[in-house]
Design an enzyme around this catalytic site. Structure first.
Site, PDB file in Angstrom:
ATOM      1  N   CYS A  99       0.843  -1.208   0.000  1.00 50.22           N
ATOM      2  CA  CYS A  99       0.000   0.000   0.000  1.00 50.22           C
ATOM      3  C   CYS A  99       0.877   1.256   0.000  1.00 50.22           C
ATOM      4  O   CYS A  99       0.609   2.209  -0.728  1.00 50.22           O
ATOM      5  CB  CYS A  99      -0.890   0.033   1.246  1.00 50.22           C
ATOM      6  SG  CYS A  99      -1.997  -1.356   1.407  1.00 50.22           S
ATOM      7  N   ASP A 137      36.179  20.225  16.162  1.00 50.33           N
ATOM      8  CA  ASP A 137      36.563  21.631  16.274  1.00 50.33           C
ATOM      9  C   ASP A 137      36.924  21.883  17.738  1.00 50.33           C
ATOM     10  O   ASP A 137      36.470  21.150  18.617  1.00 50.33           O
ATOM     11  CB  ASP A 137      35.376  22.500  15.841  1.00 50.33           C
ATOM     12  CG  ASP A 137      35.620  23.971  16.092  1.00 50.33           C
ATOM     13  OD1 ASP A 137      36.680  24.467  15.692  1.00 50.33           O
ATOM     14  OD2 ASP A 137      34.744  24.610  16.709  1.00 50.33           O
TER      15      ASP A 137
END
Length: 719
Positions: free
Chosen positions: A6, A413
């Protein structure tokens, strides 16, 4: 939608519309994600296309959650009623069929019971099956409708014309109980499946539950309680102690402390003054205040988080594409196997084996389950992404979730990721006697200074109770520092150059601070040095544990920063990071990641600023710190809402658990069909006489999809 077929049908229907770029349907979440050109196509046209395909689509944005919840509740109640009704009739039907099949009028009673179950409690299977047949497609409803109809029609023929078989020396068997009990088992399976599926979206429901339904709006000095849907930007809202903040805004009058842990993960309440930002769903603790609404409806941060989680839960993992292709041909293949089974039985045994042929063909139709395949991936993803959201990890899509487990290199970082992102005073060395008035003068000078380090020193002195003093003059010395005049005395604050210009000897402690990558500020009076202060961006306490966990998981850790060599070396050394690079530009970060990828590594980049966005876009998995800039969060696939870096190894571990779960689900879904279909066809009959009853086949089919959902739900309870 009753199965993955479906979902594929809806997806292809929408994809075929002019103006649609992409269309994705999530069977488990019952959602459609579509990228389309609004100049060519409207939402109403998309809805109409879905309705023509035999389904429906909720497009009303404002009440979407409520509408969906209401429709899901109605659907669940309907299945519940049908299941109870079917079983009330199926139990006496099965009892008659197995133990009292020769009782007077038994066949007619069973026929009425089976027909009632089929027409009243199982009619949706036949309606949907017929609709699919008209459109030239087939799904799970087709299999149920076909198998039960064949069993019923064959039984009805034997009830009306038993002599067709008795004249040939065979017994006229009936299988009404198979028709009725198959529907009862399938309904029970769907009921359990729906209930379990609702649990997979509990994270969304708990997030949506954070926002209150009403707010106190202040207008013309009058206070009225209104639904939050009616609030507009600029409205003044009153919030009392203990209440949830209804929308995003800024504090107008009053002050309080606010518990933001449900969004930020930070357990310590945040003190709020006039002008401070307030977020919807957070809890006002002590003082009452009024606020100006700046973000309402879908513009609140809470709504954006909910939407991000919903979109992520509705996305498809790469492995799902293979499953979709299999699902699209699954039902026709099963029908073909069923016909082949029937033919082989008749070929081997002739009309004598007709009953066996029919039962085996029906069993093949019933036991095949496209639902288990359709639910295997999306349920695991919904639970995994939902659990991540509950732990303050926002994962943008299934692709990120599936790829995080492959990461073997993490690039970090420094500023704002490993460190706090703001400088603080770490060390002070007084050459003069430490006096309060000297601190007050330093505080006054730094409060007027525009240098970034001045704020750190002013905050540190403020915590120590320093206050402003009257000074006769303030002068900024470009590139050197500042100077203030208090009475007849001149005080100065600045760099080493300013201190050396005055011929002042530098204390030996300064060298060790500078070697550790700290910035040093000099404070003096006339030509005398009063004190030196070390200012540094402190490493977050959680960074130590995060790096340790990553390394113990066999992941290589790299540090990239635009800061100087000493600062980078100091942080890398403290955290035990062997690979680091200082003074890198944004393009250098991207190039570094490309080099790692060229060696075969799967790289995750973690950053929080605009300067990280290039590297984030280049990485295999991009991760942003939630307290960073919006652009970093936009580019990133994963956002860690808090400043806690230990969420990173947790996210990677959760990814591994989810992917393992997907593989388990797919394995059991495939194995179930690979073993179940041949058994139902009667492959073992020549060996040991085993022939699978269609009722047992329907029970197995019903519980296969439930078992896949329940297996996914195990992730919710894993530590």
């Amino acid at each position: 939608m009753s199965c993955a077929v479906c979902a594929n049908s809806v997806e292809q229907t929408v994809k075929a519309l002019e103006g649609v770029e992409n269309s994705t349907v999530n069977f488990a979440a019952a959602t459609l994600s579509v990228t389309f050109d609004p100049a060519v196509l409207t939402l109403q046209q998309i809805q109409s296309a879905v309705q023509k395909a035999g389904y429906d689509l909720i497009i009303e944005e404002d009440a979407q959650g409520d509408l969906q919840a209401e429709m899901e509740k109605k659907h669940y109640q309907k299945i519940k009623r049908n299941t109870i009704g079917a079983w009330i009739l199926a139990i006496p039907l099965a009892t008659l069929g197995m133990f009292f099949m020769h009782a007077p009028y038994a066949n007619w009673i069973m026929m009425l019971l089976a027909l009632t179950i089929m027409l009243f409690f199982g009619r949706s299977f036949y309606i949907n099956g017929f609709r699919n047949a008209v459109r030239g497609s087939a799904n799970m409803d087709t299999l149920v409708a076909l198998s039960t109809t064949i069993a019923f029609v064959f039984s009805l023929f034997n009830t009306l014309y038993p002599e067709f078989w008795t004249s040939r020396g065979l017994e006229a068997h009936v299988y009404y109980e198979a028709s009725g009990v198959i529907i009862a088992f399938v309904l029970l399976g769907k009921l359990m499946e729906d209930r379990a599926k609702n649990s997979t979206s509990s994270a969304i429901k708990s997030l949506m539950g954070l926002q209150p339904k009403t707010a106190r709006r202040v207008k013309d000095d009058l206070e009225e309680e209104v639904p939050i849907a009616t609030l507009q930007i600029g409205d003044i809202i009153r919030v009392r102690p203990g209440e949830k903040i209804p929308v995003d805004g800024t504090l107008r009058e009053g002050h309080s402390s606010v518990d933001e842990s449900m969004l930020s993960g930070e357990s310590i309440p945040v003190v709020k003054q006039a002008g401070d930002r307030l977020l919807a769903g957070t809890i006002n603790q002590k003082g009452g205040f009024t606020m100006n609404a700046t973000g309402v409806g879908n513009a609140t941060m809470l709504a954006q988080i909910v939407r991000m989680v919903q979109e992520a839960q509705g996305s498809k993992a790469p492995v799902q594409r293979i499953v979709d292709k299999i699902s699209s041909i699954f039902v026709p293949v099963v029908v073909g196997i069923s016909i082949l089974t029937f033919a082989v039985w008749l070929l081997v045994g002739g009309t004598t084996y007709f009953s066996y042929a029919l039962l085996s063909a029906v069993s093949v139709l019933v036991i095949a389950c496209p639902c288990a395949l359709g639910l295997a991936t999306p349920t695991a993803i919904m639970v995994g992404i939902g659990k991540a959201a509950g732990k303050h990890i926002l994962i943008k899509d299934a692709f990120a979730l599936e790829n995080m487990c492959k990461i073997d290199a993490v690039v970090l970082d420094k500023t704002g990721t490993l460190t706090e992102g703001r400088p603080t005073v770490t060390d002070v060395f007084w050459l003069d006697k430490e006096e309060d008035y000297l601190k007050d003068i330093l505080y006054t000078a730094e409060m007027r200074s525009e240098h970034p380090l001045a704020t750190a020193i002013a905050c540190w002195l403020e915590e120590k109770g320093s206050s402003l003093v009257d000074v006769q003059s303030f002068e900024s010395l470009t590139g050197l520092g500042v100077r203030v005049q208090e009475g007849d005395t001149t005080y100065w604050v600045g760099s080493r150059n300013l201190s050396e210009m005055k011929g002042i000897a530098i204390p030996s402690v300064v060298d060790s601070w500078q070697n550790a990558g700290k910035s040093v500020v000099y404070y003096g009076r006339e030509n005398t040095l009063i004190a030196v202060l070390a200012v540094s961006d402190q490493i977050k306490p959680t960074s130590f544990e995060a790096v340790k966990r990553l390394k113990s998981a066999g992941i290589s850790v790299y540090l990239l920063t635009g800061d100087g060599e000493k600062a980078a070396s100091s942080v890398a050394s403290a955290l035990g990071i062997e690979n680091f690079k200082a003074e890198v530009l944004p393009s250098d970060k991207e190039e570094y990641i490309k080099q790692l990828q060229s060696t075969g590594k799967k790289v995750a980049m973690v950053g929080d600023g605009i300067n990280d966005s290039q590297a984030l876009a280049r990485a295999d998995v991009s991760i942003a710190m939630g307290k960073g800039t919006d652009i970093a969060m936009d580019v990133a696939m994963v956002t860690l809402i808090t400043s806690d870096l230990t969420l990173l190894p947790e996210a990677i571990r959760l990814s591994k658990q989810t992917v393992r779960l997907i593989h388990q689900n797919l394995f059991w879904a495939f194995i179930y069909n690979l073993i179940g279909i041949p058994l139902a066809a009667g492959i073992l009959y020549p060996v040991n006489g085993l022939l699978l009853n269609p009722m047992l086949a329907s029970a197995a089919m019903a519980f296969s999809s439930v078992s896949v959902v329940l297996n996914s739900l195990r992730l919710k309870f894993k530590k």
